[in-house]
Design an enzyme around this catalytic site. Structure first.
Site, PDB file in Angstrom:
ATOM      1  N   ILE A   1      11.336   5.035 -19.805  1.00 15.06           N
ATOM      2  CA  ILE A   1      11.518   6.211 -20.661  1.00 15.06           C
ATOM      3  C   ILE A   1      12.999   6.574 -20.714  1.00 15.06           C
ATOM      4  O   ILE A   1      13.681   6.602 -19.690  1.00 15.06           O
ATOM      5  CB  ILE A   1      10.693   7.403 -20.143  1.00 15.06           C
TER       6      ILE A   1
ATOM      7  N   GLU B   1       9.353   4.906 -11.070  1.00 15.48           N
ATOM      8  CA  GLU B   1       9.324   6.367 -11.129  1.00 15.48           C
ATOM      9  C   GLU B   1       9.643   7.047  -9.805  1.00 15.48           C
ATOM     10  O   GLU B   1      10.311   8.098  -9.767  1.00 15.48           O
ATOM     11  CB  GLU B   1       7.961   6.852 -11.642  1.00 15.48           C
TER      12      GLU B   1
ATOM     13  N   ASP C   1       3.165   8.939 -14.358  1.00 15.60           N
ATOM     14  CA  ASP C   1       2.082   9.729 -14.961  1.00 15.60           C
ATOM     15  C   ASP C   1       1.600   9.248 -16.327  1.00 15.60           C
ATOM     16  O   ASP C   1       0.837   9.940 -16.985  1.00 15.60           O
ATOM     17  CB  ASP C   1       2.494  11.207 -15.072  1.00 15.60           C
TER      18      ASP C   1
END
Length: 277
Positions: free
Chosen positions: A71, A150, A158
């Site tokens: 991300i 993460e 998540d």
């Protein structure tokens, strides 16, 4: 059929007569980091192919030197900033809603009736793992590398990795990778069962997977979408429930023109031809 233009993606049909369509993560200058645009556009792209009768199989790939570096930090920052509120309850509710929005973009891979094959080269990190674990089949190159990253960013993953990865590579292996965040290679990904095959180069992978995708696309579309649907549903069911579900499914889908064509083509020793879905 005119293809919609996207900021973060590209949809391509390499052969106009082929039922194999390609979806490319298309931010090569950012190593295909997942922008806010991606989370809006990706479900739309998959839905358009799901409803396209000319598309039977989808191949997901990355433009440039990497599949996906995770991300985009700016996406995380904007998510955090948008969730700011003086009311702790409203702040938390807004953040939860935002996470659910991001999750839905990845889960759209499973919602797509048609099989999605991911081909991975270079980096597949963080959000990239979320994406490939939601795909139906995975292949990679020898130079591919992976990381459930993460935890190193002070985040509990998540978007699906912690839910999907254990059923693919085993609980113990998933725990070790998720807690350490360590980098692992394409060959280890094959050893773990994350990918089905490792190719020597990107070009070899593209050609090998094209043949696989064309082979799947030549099969009965009713059988293909049914197989995907039953496998996904059965993850959440007991054995008896799964058997009952597939019995119900086949009671409505089995007696089709595809079945007649499959049998007659086998007897006549010819290639089967099925109607589009």
């Amino acid at each position: 059929m005119e293809t919609e233009k996207f900021k973060s993606l590209e949809i391509a049909q390499k052969n106009p007569l082929s039922p194999v369509f390609y979806v490319y993560l298309n931010r090569p200058s950012h190593r295909n980091a997942l922008s806010r645009d991606f989370f809006t556009e990706f479900p739309k792209a998959l839905a358009s192919l799901d409803q396209n009768p000319n598309a039977s199989v989808i191949v997901l790939a990355g433009v440039g030197d990497h599949f996906c570096s995770g991300i985009d930090i700016r996406t995380l920052t904007s998510t955090s900033e948008e969730s700011q509120s003086s009311d702790r309850g409203r702040q938390s509710e807004r953040l939860r809603r935002e996470i659910k929005f991001l999750q839905a973009a990845v889960t759209a891979l499973e919602g797509c009736r048609k099989p999605v094959i991911s081909i991975i080269h270079g980096a597949c990190i963080g959000g990239g793992i979320d994406i490939v674990t939601a795909c139906d089949v995975r292949y990679c190159t020898e130079d591919a590398f992976f990381s459930v990253k993460e935890v190193d960013l002070a985040i509990t993953a998540d978007l699906g990795t912690l839910q999907r990865l254990p059923s693919i590579i085993g609980y113990g292996n998933a725990v070790e990778l998720a807690l350490t965040g360590r980098r692992f290679s394409g060959s280890e990904a094959k050893q773990l069962g994350l990918v089905s095959r490792v190719f020597a180069s990107k070009e070899a992978m593209e050609e090998g997977v094209r043949l696989v995708a064309e082979g799947i696309a030549a099969k009965s579309p009713l059988a293909v979408i049914g197989t995907k649907a039953i496998l996904l549903k059965s993850r959440d069911l007991t054995l008896d429930q799964g058997l009952d579900f597939v019995a119900t499914w086949n009671s409505s889908m089995l007696l089709s023109d595809d079945l007649k064509e499959a049998i007659s083509s086998y007897i006549q020793k010819r290639k089967a031809t099925f109607s589009k879905l």
